[in-house]
Design an enzyme around this catalytic site. Sequence first.
Site, mmCIF file in Angstrom:
data_model
loop_
_atom_site.group_PDB
_atom_site.id
_atom_site.type_symbol
_atom_site.label_atom_id
_atom_site.label_comp_id
_atom_site.label_asym_id
_atom_site.label_seq_id
_atom_site.Cartn_x
_atom_site.Cartn_y
_atom_site.Cartn_z
ATOM 1 N N HIS A 126 0.850 -1.190 0.000
ATOM 2 C CA HIS A 126 0.000 0.000 0.000
ATOM 3 C C HIS A 126 0.886 1.239 0.000
ATOM 4 C CE1 HIS A 126 -3.909 -1.863 0.177
ATOM 5 N NE2 HIS A 126 -3.533 -2.632 1.192
ATOM 6 N N ASN A 129 3.891 1.696 2.229
ATOM 7 C CA ASN A 129 4.990 0.765 1.937
ATOM 8 C C ASN A 129 5.839 1.262 0.779
ATOM 9 O OD1 ASN A 129 2.343 -1.534 2.240
ATOM 10 N ND2 ASN A 129 3.761 -1.084 3.897
ATOM 11 N N ASP A 156 -0.330 7.241 -3.779
ATOM 12 C CA ASP A 156 -1.294 6.712 -4.733
ATOM 13 C C ASP A 156 -1.577 7.697 -5.865
ATOM 14 O OD1 ASP A 156 -1.583 4.293 -3.512
ATOM 15 O OD2 ASP A 156 -3.532 4.700 -2.616
#
Length: 358
Positions: A126, A129, A156
Amino acid sequence: MLNGIRIIEFEALGPGPFAAMHLADLGAEVILIQRKGGAANPAKGASRLLDRGKRSIALDLKEAGDLGTARALIRSADGLIEGLRPGVMERLGLGPEAAQALNPRLVYGRMTGWGQDGPRATLAGHDLNYLGLSGALFYAGLPGQVPGVPPTMLGDIGAGALYLTVGMLAGLLQARETGQGTVVDAAIVDGAQHMMALLRSLGAGFDTGTRGRSLLDGPPWSRCYACSCGGHVAVQCLEPKFYSLFLDRMGLAEDSDFADQFDPDRWPVQGARLERIFAMQPRDHWAALFEGSDACLAPVLTPDEAARDPHMMARGHAPGSALPAPRFNGTAPVTRPAPEPGQDGAAIMTELRERGLL
């Protein structure tokens, strides 16, 4: 801006759908292939916003007829976006090689955290990480504290979705000129490492291997401070001329403790003093004191407060909104609400038949 461009998106979570929404916001036609009869994902509710501006068709890619429909859509498209683990699309018979055999000019966008190859490529992960392994998370926090948890938009979206968007646009330009598509391998670890170029360029001559002593993760003029009300202010007056304005507004222009802006040995004392000063007044006091100033201080607002801020309101924002960005002169942002799963399926199938693709 992207009128006439068709993108096929395979349903996923997070940065892939964001990139597809971004392209839809820019005017592309995005057809979202959703799982037929798929169970509701507990994290999916938040992504309804990310489906805005798209059309939806529901397919079972393990069923021959629906797989044929997906291939027909690929033949009709300029670009494709998928955010599955490496190898999944290949097992479905829809990997880059198969897709570009159907449509040589196709720009095939792949969104992952670790990338398409390397020791971690097939592992779960995710945002946090990826930021940790890239080195970016090292700077998230003050010395003596554990690294903080940045908003998911840093990895993201910033290091992932926006790099995919740029890659898709570059690929589309190449395909327009040459008729040849490409594969865009957008990995969050790559984007995060790449974004650190600015920090590294600004930090020349500073200790970038020790937390709290590089140019942007330790200085007292580049951090947030708690106020008496429990709120916070964000200070980042990097340039000396702005630092001078900051000291003047704070009444510290003649204070010898603040004389050398770029001496890391002075930063702990300067930071401790500013902590005490900011804690003496509420956030709105400091916001008012610095209103209209180039001293680079802003209040830390909640999302709802931000939507009511005069500047944000002047830009057209409202509570819960996420307006298209960037903006273009002579055009107004137009978005359509997210479709219900599969709601455009019949119309899309008719279009494919009319074009002789089914």
